[in-house]
Write a protein that holds these residues in place. Structure first.
Motif, PDB file in Angstrom:
ATOM      1  N   ALA B 134      37.021  40.753  44.093  1.00 18.39           N
ATOM      2  CA  ALA B 134      38.379  40.755  43.741  1.00 18.39           C
ATOM      3  C   ALA B 134      38.398  42.079  42.329  1.00 18.39           C
ATOM      4  O   ALA B 134      39.296  43.085  42.703  1.00 18.39           O
ATOM      5  N   ALA B 136      36.212  44.455  42.673  1.00 19.21           N
ATOM      6  CA  ALA B 136      35.929  45.907  43.424  1.00 19.21           C
ATOM      7  C   ALA B 136      37.063  46.142  44.262  1.00 19.21           C
ATOM      8  O   ALA B 136      37.449  47.350  44.344  1.00 19.21           O
ATOM      9  N   GLY B 137      37.976  45.264  44.631  1.00 21.39           N
ATOM     10  CA  GLY B 137      39.272  45.790  45.378  1.00 21.39           C
ATOM     11  C   GLY B 137      40.422  45.729  44.612  1.00 21.39           C
ATOM     12  O   GLY B 137      41.498  45.977  44.914  1.00 21.39           O
ATOM     13  N   ARG B 139      43.149  47.258  42.745  1.00 22.64           N
ATOM     14  CA  ARG B 139      43.880  48.512  42.878  1.00 22.64           C
ATOM     15  C   ARG B 139      45.023  48.629  42.224  1.00 22.64           C
ATOM     16  O   ARG B 139      46.080  49.592  42.174  1.00 22.64           O
ATOM     17  N   ARG B 143      43.699  48.940  35.708  1.00 26.88           N
ATOM     18  CA  ARG B 143      42.415  48.498  35.843  1.00 26.88           C
ATOM     19  C   ARG B 143      41.507  49.623  35.016  1.00 26.88           C
ATOM     20  O   ARG B 143      41.763  50.691  34.880  1.00 26.88           O
TER      21      ARG B 143
END
Lengths: 463, 216
Positions: B134, B136-137, B139, B143
């Motif tokens: 989650a 790493a993904g 978007r 972040r």
């Protein structure tokens, strides 16, 4: 390459610069293409054809009627020179319109209007020379004749034609009434003459409209039939392509089935079972490819995982990131290596799908050949699995070549070579992580053995 | 034992409560489940109010996740491990933002739950593979900026579920893998709303030398 381009320019140059040939041929072809494209053009073409033919017929009628029915009265009864002039003028108008009619061209509007006005005027002049009480009789040659002229000139312009005919009628009647009050016999006579001439000419007009409508309909029907035939041919072609595509994507299945049927392969052999597992996974993935689902990539990955799970492999699947649209061929490239890696898994596999900002990564970490390497070194004496493991990796070359025969995509080649590299090095030194990465277009395949694990990752950069 | 770790399990399924209690009691050192219940009251009353860690199911019967309860628990400094059935990246990131120390999916087994509980009892974050995926993904616009190495560690951990594998593949030690994961969590703790657990987590990271004071 450059030669060919030059060549093409060389041959194309003179042809394009040629005198009248290509320019006239080109619009013709374009017109044909246009006609094929839209049904409206089809019916317009039919309309032009019908009008051209009708005008030819009317030209013939006028050409026959004028000398046969009108020349006599002009020569015998109406000796007035103005009547002869009028007769000549109307004959000239017919000749003028013949210039377009015989070439099957529509008569231009100015010519048609000018001609109509001229013949109307000529008719008025000819009528004016008539003696009293001769109106609508045999001596009144111009009345019936002019109607044909008007028809010929204004056939495809119905409102104008009707207006001209009405003007002709009104003019004729006015001139008649101006000569003095007619008696009853004259009225009856005139009524019959007007009615017969006008209704006959209007009848021709109505027939032309009906003919036109049916020609239009026929053209549209023909075009529709043609389109239907084209659609059928397209559908057939599509089905053939689909079948050929399926045959191409069947991967290792067909040679495997052939070998099993021929008895070349032993169904109990480890390698055969591994190849069967791969074939099953590829087929399952292929079936999933055309399913209509919101997230096709996850659907296909799940299909591959299911086959492995049915084989008894414990697979944990993780998906992260928001779905992104992935084209079918890219999905094929992403899941193809996954199918191969999963079919090589023994007991455990971790499949992950990560969709980041600008890339999609499909990875699988299995206990496949890395384990076979350590097994071979550690337990080669006691356990047969180590041996079969080395066998499998040894034979993966034949497997790979067999697949590259059937699968047209270059990706299987690169992947197969990556795998065989890994296997080979996995045998030579088990501990060192070995990478064999290949990049094809925007999809990169990376394989490696790390201790007991084999890792395979396919990355696709979305941008 | 006086310093035995204690936990309270909030889950609407009795079987899950029993299973979690069993798993925790089997670890070394064992974690004692002092209270459990089907709603969040058991974490506020009696023994449960003093437990070191709250293991919270996000879906307690109702359709909506109990993010409000999570927020209230975190606001009074409770250390919460969210234990959810749903592998939804957005919900996971939301829980971290609220101040949960771990977001664990029920597909992930005993090992991760025990480690997450033990880490949480010390005020440390734990990042299981699904949460790594989650992160790493992630978007979202706010972040934190992660280094290439940190992203690599996250992705590899997500892909392999094995820290040994990650260490071997990236050529780093196991503790380096762990400190990378912890530093990532510190970066996440520094964004969004403030929470006592987040502050403690950052303070712990500074104390461990994971990050400097100037990094804040």
């Amino acid at each position: 390459m450059a030669d060919r381009v030059l060549d093409r320019v060389g041959t194309g140059g003179p042809a394009a610069a040629g005198p009248a040939g290509p320019p006239s041929a080109r619009p013709g072809r374009r017109a044909a293409e246009d006609r094929a494209e839209s049904p409206g053009d089809e019916s317009r073409e039919a309309e032009r054809h019908v009008f051209a033919s009708l005008r030819l017929i009317l030209l013939g009628v006028t050409a026959v009627v004028q000398p046969s029915l009108s020349l006599g009265p002009v020569l015998t009864q109406a000796a007035h020179p103005a009547a002869r002039v009028a007769f000549t003028v109307t004959a000239l108008v017919t000749l003028l319109s013949a210039v377009w009619v015989v070439r099957r061209r529509p008569i231009p509007l100015p010519v048609a209007l000018g001609g109509a006005v001229t013949v109307l005027a000529a008719c008025a002049v000819a009528t004016g020379t008539l003696p009293p009480h001769a109106h609508f009789g045999p001596a009144h040659w111009s009345y019936g004749l002019i109607g044909w002229h008007l028809l010929l000139l204004l056939l495809d312009r119905v409102p104008l034609l009707l207006a001209a005919q009405a003007a002709h009628l009104v003019l004729g009647l006015a001139q008649w009434l101006l000569t003095g009050a007619p008696d009853r016999a004259e009225i009856g006579n005139a009524g019959v003459a007007v009615l017969s001439a006008t209704s006959f000419q209007l009848g021709v007009l109505v027939m032309s409209r009906i003919l036109l409508r049916s020609a239009r309909q026929a053209a549209e029907d023909a075009a529709e039939r043609e389109r239907a035939a084209t659609r059928a041919a397209l559908a057939e072609q599509w089905e053939q392509d689909l079948r050929a595509g399926f045959a191409g994507q069947l991967g290792v299945t067909l040679p495997l089935l052939a070998d099993l049927a021929d008895g070349v392969l032993d169904p109990r052999a480890e390698d055969t079972r591994r190849r069967c597992a791969l074939a099953a996974t590829q087929l399952r993935r292929l079936f999933a490819e055309n399913d209509d689902v919101p997230d096709p990539l996850v659907h296909e990955v799940t299909a591959c995982v299911h086959v492995a799970e049915r084989r008894g492999v414990a697979v944990s699947l993780a998906v992260s990131g928001a779905p992104v649209p992935v084209p079918t061929d890219v999905r094929r490239e992403l899941t193809g290596p996954l199918a191969e890696a999963l079919s090589a898994a023994r007991e455990r596999a971790r499949v992950s799908l990560l969709r980041g900002e600008d890339e999609v990564r499909v990875a699988v970490v299995t206990d496949a050949s890395g384990e076979s390497g350590t097994d071979a070194s550690g337990e080669s004496g006691t356990d047969a699995s180590g041996e079969s493991g080395t066998d499998a990796s040894g034979e993966s070359d034949t497997d790979a070549s067999g697949e590259s025969d059937t699968d047209a995509s270059g990706e299987s080649d690169t992947d197969a070579s990556g795998e065989s590299d890994t296997d080979a090095s996995g045998e030579s030194d088990t501990d060192a992580g070995v990478r064999a990465g290949t990049a094809k277009g925007r999809v990169e395949v990376e394989c490696g053995t790390y201790g007991r694990h084999t890792r395979m990752e396919v990355r696709w950069r979305t941008s | 034992m006086a310093d035995e770790l204690s936990a309270v399990v909030v889950d609407d399924h009795p079987a899950v409560r029993a299973g979690v209690a069993y798993w925790l009691s089997c670890g070394t050192p064992p974690v004692k489940v002092v209270a459990s219940g089907e709603d969040v009251r058991s974490a506020w009353l009696g023994e449960g109010a003093k437990a070191d860690v709250v293991i919270l199911d996000l879906h307690l019967g109702g359709p909506a996740p109990v993010l409000g309860d999570l927020r209230r628990l975190v606001e009074v400094g409770r250390r919460v491990v969210v234990y959810s059935m749903r592998a939804d990246d957005d919900i996971a990131l939301q829980c971290l933002e609220l101040g949960a120390l771990c977001y664990l999916t029920k597909a992930e087994g005993a090992e991760h739950l025990v480690q997450a509980t033990r880490a949480a009892a010390q005020g440390r974050p734990y990042t299981p593979p699904s949460l790594a995926g989650a992160l790493a993904g992630d978007r979202s616009d706010h972040r934190p900026a992660l280094s290439a190495r940190e992203v690599e560690v996250l992705v590899e951990w997500f892909q392999s579920e094995s820290k040994e594998f990650v260490a071997q593949r990236l050529g780093i030690s196991l503790s380096t893998v762990n400190s990378h994961l912890e530093r990532i969590r510190v970066k996440y703790a520094l964004i969004g709303r403030e929470a006592p657990t987040k502050a403690a987590l950052v303070a712990r990271a500074i104390q461990d030398g994971l990050i400097g004071v100037d990094d804040l």
